[in-house]
Design an enzyme around this catalytic site. Structure first.
Site, mmCIF file in Angstrom:
data_model
loop_
_atom_site.group_PDB
_atom_site.id
_atom_site.type_symbol
_atom_site.label_atom_id
_atom_site.label_comp_id
_atom_site.label_asym_id
_atom_site.label_seq_id
_atom_site.Cartn_x
_atom_site.Cartn_y
_atom_site.Cartn_z
ATOM 1 C CE1 TYR A 152 54.689 64.110 60.421
ATOM 2 C CE2 TYR A 152 55.769 66.198 60.645
ATOM 3 C CZ TYR A 152 54.962 65.135 61.182
ATOM 4 O OH TYR A 152 54.877 64.680 62.340
ATOM 5 C CE LYS A 156 51.521 65.347 61.503
ATOM 6 N NZ LYS A 156 50.597 64.531 62.345
HETATM 7 P P1 NAP Z 1 54.675 56.459 65.700
HETATM 8 O O1 NAP Z 1 55.381 55.829 66.794
HETATM 9 O O2 NAP Z 1 55.403 56.052 64.434
HETATM 10 O O3 NAP Z 1 53.290 55.777 65.671
HETATM 11 C C1 NAP Z 1 52.586 56.030 64.665
HETATM 12 C C2 NAP Z 1 51.014 55.531 64.994
HETATM 13 O O4 NAP Z 1 50.162 55.555 63.847
HETATM 14 C C3 NAP Z 1 51.182 53.807 64.997
HETATM 15 O O5 NAP Z 1 50.194 53.549 66.103
HETATM 16 C C4 NAP Z 1 50.595 53.398 63.827
HETATM 17 O O6 NAP Z 1 49.961 52.306 63.963
HETATM 18 C C5 NAP Z 1 49.572 54.276 63.444
HETATM 19 N N1 NAP Z 1 49.278 54.671 62.132
HETATM 20 C C6 NAP Z 1 50.297 54.720 60.813
HETATM 21 N N2 NAP Z 1 49.615 54.795 59.767
HETATM 22 C C7 NAP Z 1 48.149 54.423 59.803
HETATM 23 C C8 NAP Z 1 47.351 54.247 59.199
HETATM 24 N N3 NAP Z 1 47.082 54.672 57.871
HETATM 25 N N4 NAP Z 1 45.822 53.978 59.893
HETATM 26 C C9 NAP Z 1 45.928 53.857 61.256
HETATM 27 N N5 NAP Z 1 46.953 53.895 61.851
HETATM 28 C C10 NAP Z 1 48.177 54.457 61.505
HETATM 29 O O7 NAP Z 1 54.652 57.891 66.084
HETATM 30 P P2 NAP Z 1 54.395 59.013 67.032
HETATM 31 O O8 NAP Z 1 55.648 59.562 66.992
HETATM 32 O O9 NAP Z 1 53.984 58.543 68.204
HETATM 33 O O10 NAP Z 1 53.330 60.268 66.126
HETATM 34 C C11 NAP Z 1 52.157 60.281 66.619
HETATM 35 C C12 NAP Z 1 51.428 61.601 66.039
HETATM 36 O O11 NAP Z 1 52.322 62.613 66.412
HETATM 37 C C13 NAP Z 1 51.785 61.710 64.375
HETATM 38 O O12 NAP Z 1 50.852 62.259 63.726
HETATM 39 C C14 NAP Z 1 53.184 62.465 64.208
HETATM 40 O O13 NAP Z 1 52.960 63.149 62.848
HETATM 41 C C15 NAP Z 1 52.793 63.383 65.397
HETATM 42 N N6 NAP Z 1 53.958 63.979 65.751
HETATM 43 C C16 NAP Z 1 55.138 63.149 66.282
HETATM 44 C C17 NAP Z 1 56.314 63.891 66.659
HETATM 45 C C18 NAP Z 1 57.403 63.068 67.164
HETATM 46 O O14 NAP Z 1 58.635 63.786 67.541
HETATM 47 N N7 NAP Z 1 57.461 62.005 67.423
HETATM 48 C C19 NAP Z 1 56.154 65.525 66.595
HETATM 49 C C20 NAP Z 1 55.475 66.064 66.139
HETATM 50 C C21 NAP Z 1 54.095 65.449 65.620
HETATM 51 P P3 NAP Z 1 50.333 50.857 63.492
HETATM 52 O O15 NAP Z 1 51.886 50.621 64.244
HETATM 53 O O16 NAP Z 1 49.494 49.627 63.859
HETATM 54 O O17 NAP Z 1 50.742 50.728 62.027
#
Ligand code: NAP
Length: 244
Positions: A152, A156
């Site tokens: 990861y 990133k």
């Molecule tokens: P999440 O709730 O798990 O949502 C992930 C989203 O990505 C879902 O809409 C999922 O769609 C989609 N997705 C996954 N694989 C995919 C693919 N192969 N093609 C198209 N869509 C895909 O995650 P989140 O926390 O909102 O995270 C969003 C972004 O922020 C990510 O890049 C994550 O690394 C980053 N981030 C998150 C955090 C945190 O603390 N949450 C911190 C730093 C960075 P489906 O449900 O339709 O599969």
């Protein structure tokens, strides 16, 4: 603020992507809601955007698959004719120490989180004109690293290098390229973090709370707007000041 703009948010069926899609629409943008598995939730997000008076469609594409992404862009071209704002948000985790990490767990995370940045941005560029915006969601883990997240963190960190390079390539075309590095944000990605770890993490955050998807969406809306026109090649943390 975003009137007559067309935005694509990848992985917008829930969490941070959903919050960004809705916030951009609130500021007047038409928004394409990309998703992979969850059609019902993605359609609900598109309905939410339409209820705000904006145009929206939910489009399925695995962002790690170049051909699927190209087909999605054919539909975007047919429906909207242009793209002003790209938000590369879709991402996954498969946490394990390197000692235990299978090649599949390495590859899947790199392809989904970093391969997608090439697949989507490459297809988006021909549809983007002067004053367009590219915003990619990295993580503070891409800056500091984290135990059990070599895959990861590498993906990133890759987003940061990609974006800094692209900012140099696209500056002359008036397109800005920036990165948001969130800290610990409440979403399905982080819902399984244990109670104790959550408590320790929150204690480490100077602002003494976890972030909400809306905290990230507020910055994305600013970076998508004309007000951010002199900002490019930057990595901006939305982390409550967390240093891990
Ligand atoms: P999440 O709730 O798990 O949502 C992930 C989203 O990505 C879902 O809409 C999922 O769609 C989609 N997705 C996954 N694989 C995919 C693919 N192969 N093609 C198209 N869509 C895909 O995650 P989140 O926390 O909102 O995270 C969003 C972004 O922020 C990510 O890049 C994550 O690394 C980053 N981030 C998150 C955090 C945190 O603390 N949450 C911190 C730093 C960075 P489906 O449900 O339709 O599969």
């Amino acid at each position: 603020m975003l009137k007559n703009k067309v935005a694509l948010v990848t992985g917008a069926s829930r969490g941070i992507g959903r919050a960004i899609a809705v916030e951009l629409a609130r500021h007047g943008a038409d928004v394409i809601v990309n998703y992979f598995n969850d059609e019902p939730r993605a359609s609900k997000v598109a309905d939410e955007i339409k209820a705000l008076g904006m145009k929206s469609i939910a489009l399925k594409a695995d962002v790690s698959n170049f051909d699927e992404v190209s087909k999605m862009f054919e539909k975007i071209k047919g429906e909207f004719g242009k793209l002003d704002i790209l938000v590369n948000n879709a991402g996954i985790t498969k946490d394990r120490s390197l000692k235990k990490m299978a090649q599949e767990e390495w590859g899947k995370v790199i392809e989904t989180n970093l391969g997608s940045i090439y697949n989507v941005t490459k297809n988006a560029l021909p549809m983007m004109q002067k004053d367009s915006r590219i915003i990619s969601i990295s993580s503070i883990v891409g800056i500091y690293g984290n135990f059990g997240q070599a895959n990861y963190a590498a993906s990133k960190a890759g987003i940061i290098g990609f974006s800094k390079s692209l900012a140099k390539e696209l500056g002359r075309h008036g397109i800005t390229v920036n990165v948001i590095a969130p800290g610990f944000i409440e979403s399905e990605m982080t819902k399984d973090i244990g109670f104790l770890k959550k408590k320790i993490l929150t204690y480490m955050i100077p602002l003494k709370r976890s972030g909400m998807p809306e905290d990230v969406a507020n910055l994305a809306a600013f970076l998508a707007s004309e007000k951010s026109g002199y900002i490019t090649g930057q990595v901006i943390r939305v982390s409550g000041g967390l240093v891990i």
